[in-house]
Design a protein around this motif. Structure first.
Motif, PDB file in Angstrom:
ATOM      1  N   PHE A  44       0.861  -1.170   0.141  1.00 24.16           N
ATOM      2  CA  PHE A  44       0.027   0.004  -0.116  1.00 24.16           C
ATOM      3  C   PHE A  44       0.881   1.375  -0.003  1.00 24.16           C
ATOM      4  N   ASN A  45       2.195   1.133   0.303  1.00 24.13           N
ATOM      5  CA  ASN A  45       2.889   2.327   0.457  1.00 24.13           C
ATOM      6  C   ASN A  45       4.120   2.556  -0.809  1.00 24.13           C
ATOM      7  N   GLU A  46       4.238   1.431  -1.286  1.00 24.38           N
ATOM      8  CA  GLU A  46       5.313   1.349  -2.265  1.00 24.38           C
ATOM      9  C   GLU A  46       4.957   1.108  -3.751  1.00 24.38           C
ATOM     10  N   SER A  47       3.802   0.661  -4.145  1.00 25.75           N
ATOM     11  CA  SER A  47       3.357   0.368  -5.365  1.00 25.75           C
ATOM     12  C   SER A  47       2.935   1.541  -5.949  1.00 25.75           C
ATOM     13  N   ASN A  48       3.196   1.485  -7.269  1.00 29.02           N
ATOM     14  CA  ASN A  48       2.947   2.810  -8.320  1.00 29.02           C
ATOM     15  C   ASN A  48       1.549   3.363  -8.046  1.00 29.02           C
ATOM     16  N   ILE A  49       0.510   2.500  -8.041  1.00 25.97           N
ATOM     17  CA  ILE A  49      -0.962   2.623  -8.108  1.00 25.97           C
ATOM     18  C   ILE A  49      -1.103   3.469  -6.537  1.00 25.97           C
ATOM     19  N   ALA A  50      -0.578   2.957  -5.390  1.00 29.16           N
ATOM     20  CA  ALA A  50      -0.690   3.629  -4.274  1.00 29.16           C
ATOM     21  C   ALA A  50      -0.134   5.051  -4.098  1.00 29.16           C
ATOM     22  N   LYS A  51       1.011   5.154  -4.837  1.00 24.97           N
ATOM     23  CA  LYS A  51       1.806   6.374  -4.611  1.00 24.97           C
ATOM     24  C   LYS A  51       1.145   7.419  -5.508  1.00 24.97           C
ATOM     25  N   GLN A  52       0.417   6.929  -6.712  1.00 29.42           N
ATOM     26  CA  GLN A  52      -0.575   7.829  -7.462  1.00 29.42           C
ATOM     27  C   GLN A  52      -1.723   8.225  -6.851  1.00 29.42           C
ATOM     28  N   SER A  53      -2.385   7.304  -6.331  1.00 28.00           N
ATOM     29  CA  SER A  53      -3.567   7.504  -5.427  1.00 28.00           C
ATOM     30  C   SER A  53      -3.325   8.462  -4.268  1.00 28.00           C
ATOM     31  N   GLN A  54      -2.236   8.433  -3.320  1.00 26.06           N
ATOM     32  CA  GLN A  54      -1.849   9.393  -2.609  1.00 26.06           C
ATOM     33  C   GLN A  54      -1.712  10.480  -2.953  1.00 26.06           C
ATOM     34  N   PHE A 124     -10.296   5.223   2.315  1.00 28.71           N
ATOM     35  CA  PHE A 124     -10.988   4.022   2.441  1.00 28.71           C
ATOM     36  C   PHE A 124     -11.079   3.437   1.138  1.00 28.71           C
ATOM     37  N   GLU A 125     -12.024   4.304   0.033  1.00 24.88           N
ATOM     38  CA  GLU A 125     -12.249   4.045  -1.394  1.00 24.88           C
ATOM     39  C   GLU A 125     -11.172   3.586  -2.039  1.00 24.88           C
ATOM     40  N   ASP A 126     -10.180   4.316  -1.984  1.00 21.22           N
ATOM     41  CA  ASP A 126      -8.709   4.155  -2.645  1.00 21.22           C
ATOM     42  C   ASP A 126      -8.096   3.021  -2.085  1.00 21.22           C
ATOM     43  N   LYS A 160      13.135 -15.762   2.181  1.00 23.15           N
ATOM     44  CA  LYS A 160      13.171 -16.475   0.993  1.00 23.15           C
ATOM     45  C   LYS A 160      11.546 -16.816   0.612  1.00 23.15           C
ATOM     46  N   VAL A 161      10.506 -16.724   1.615  1.00 25.53           N
ATOM     47  CA  VAL A 161       9.160 -16.798   1.312  1.00 25.53           C
ATOM     48  C   VAL A 161       8.413 -15.681   1.083  1.00 25.53           C
ATOM     49  N   ASP A 162       9.119 -14.561   1.391  1.00 31.33           N
ATOM     50  CA  ASP A 162       8.652 -13.148   1.056  1.00 31.33           C
ATOM     51  C   ASP A 162       8.381 -12.930  -0.277  1.00 31.33           C
ATOM     52  N   VAL A 163       7.094 -12.679  -0.931  1.00 35.61           N
ATOM     53  CA  VAL A 163       6.627 -12.213  -2.257  1.00 35.61           C
ATOM     54  C   VAL A 163       6.126 -10.793  -2.478  1.00 35.61           C
ATOM     55  N   THR A 164       6.541 -10.023  -1.482  1.00 36.99           N
ATOM     56  CA  THR A 164       5.908  -8.512  -1.422  1.00 36.99           C
ATOM     57  C   THR A 164       6.511  -8.061  -2.779  1.00 36.99           C
ATOM     58  N   ASP A 165       7.869  -7.883  -2.737  1.00 36.89           N
ATOM     59  CA  ASP A 165       8.350  -7.102  -3.889  1.00 36.89           C
ATOM     60  C   ASP A 165       7.741  -7.754  -5.214  1.00 36.89           C
ATOM     61  N   GLU A 166       7.547  -9.099  -5.582  1.00 33.87           N
ATOM     62  CA  GLU A 166       7.043  -9.488  -6.794  1.00 33.87           C
ATOM     63  C   GLU A 166       5.747  -9.188  -6.749  1.00 33.87           C
ATOM     64  N   ILE A 167       4.944  -9.145  -5.872  1.00 28.64           N
ATOM     65  CA  ILE A 167       3.481  -8.592  -5.828  1.00 28.64           C
ATOM     66  C   ILE A 167       3.337  -7.186  -6.269  1.00 28.64           C
ATOM     67  N   ILE A 168       4.401  -6.352  -5.697  1.00 29.47           N
ATOM     68  CA  ILE A 168       4.390  -5.077  -6.088  1.00 29.47           C
ATOM     69  C   ILE A 168       4.869  -4.873  -7.675  1.00 29.47           C
ATOM     70  N   ARG A 169       5.650  -5.507  -8.070  1.00 30.57           N
ATOM     71  CA  ARG A 169       6.184  -5.727  -9.443  1.00 30.57           C
ATOM     72  C   ARG A 169       4.902  -5.869 -10.409  1.00 30.57           C
ATOM     73  N   VAL A 170       4.208  -6.900 -10.059  1.00 30.34           N
ATOM     74  CA  VAL A 170       3.054  -7.377 -10.944  1.00 30.34           C
ATOM     75  C   VAL A 170       1.977  -6.129 -10.865  1.00 30.34           C
ATOM     76  N   LEU A 171       1.841  -5.849  -9.709  1.00 24.02           N
ATOM     77  CA  LEU A 171       0.874  -4.831  -9.528  1.00 24.02           C
ATOM     78  C   LEU A 171       0.901  -3.657 -10.213  1.00 24.02           C
ATOM     79  N   ASN A 172       2.505  -3.192 -10.476  1.00 23.46           N
ATOM     80  CA  ASN A 172       2.862  -2.078 -11.117  1.00 23.46           C
ATOM     81  C   ASN A 172       2.628  -2.276 -12.733  1.00 23.46           C
ATOM     82  N   SER A 173       2.638  -3.444 -13.164  1.00 22.77           N
ATOM     83  CA  SER A 173       2.465  -3.966 -14.595  1.00 22.77           C
ATOM     84  C   SER A 173       1.107  -3.893 -15.026  1.00 22.77           C
ATOM     85  N   LEU A 174       0.157  -4.099 -14.062  1.00 21.81           N
ATOM     86  CA  LEU A 174      -1.355  -4.299 -14.172  1.00 21.81           C
ATOM     87  C   LEU A 174      -1.827  -2.940 -14.879  1.00 21.81           C
ATOM     88  N   LYS A 175      -2.741  -2.544 -15.575  1.00 19.76           N
ATOM     89  CA  LYS A 175      -3.535  -1.557 -16.208  1.00 19.76           C
ATOM     90  C   LYS A 175      -4.465  -1.081 -15.105  1.00 19.76           C
TER      91      LYS A 175
END
Length: 175
Positions: A44-54, A124-126, A160-175
């Motif tokens: 919620f803090n580092e993804s592009n969509i979250a930064k744009q929303s903020q 809340f909505e964003d 090694k089980v943390d997938v946060t950065d990968e989720i952010i990467r995929v989230l940033n690539s979504l339209k």
């Protein structure tokens, strides 16, 4: 003291014994489960969509925030002026200005409450929109890595089980 030797107690004993024999097999099957962990705050803090929303929220609410800040400054200045001038004012004028100041303060407090409510509602909505897209990204990462489960905000997770950065990467690539 009476001891009851009913078939119920015997059944409980048999069930407990069976559970003790089966449990290691269940855990052995689950040992192959692939687990991931995600830090939701980071998403919620580092993804592009979250930064744009903020940034959009800050832009949309900055004028109202500045207006409230300016009004608070004017009320403070008026209160200080009233305090300085009160000894030389007649009673009627002093009371009138105190009432005006109190009314202005109530209006400011009302505007501050509305501002806070509107800002919270918008956040809340964003966040709900971001969460919806983050769940899509999470599912994609889980499928790509063939994970059985992804745990949100565990108290501890091996890196090694943390997938946060990968989720952010995929989230940033979504339209």
């Amino acid at each position: 003291m009476k001891f009851y030797h009913s078939s119920k107690w015997i059944q409980v004993g048999i069930i407990a014994a069976m559970a003790a024999m089966i449990a290691p097999q269940v855990f052995a099957q689950d040992a192959g489960a692939r687990i991931g962990a995600v830090n939701v705050d980071k998403v919620f803090n580092e993804s592009n969509i979250a930064k744009q929303s903020q940034a959009k929220i800050e832009k949309d609410f900055s004028k109202r925030q500045n207006d409230i800040r300016d009004a608070a400054g004017k009320i403070k200045a008026a209160a200080e002026k009233l305090e300085r001038d009160a000894p030389v004012m007649n009673e009627t004028e002093r009371v009138r200005r105190q009432r005006e100041l109190a009314e202005q303060d109530r209006e400011l407090q009302r505007k501050q409450r509305e501002f806070t409510e509107d800002l919270n509602q918008r956040n809340f909505e964003d966040r709900a929109k971001i969460a919806e897209k983050a769940n899509i990204a999470l599912k994609q990462v889980a499928e790509q890595k063939k994970l059985d489960i992804i745990i949100q905000d565990p108290p501890y997770a091996n890196p090694k089980v943390d997938v946060t950065d990968e989720i952010i990467r995929v989230l940033n690539s979504l339209k």
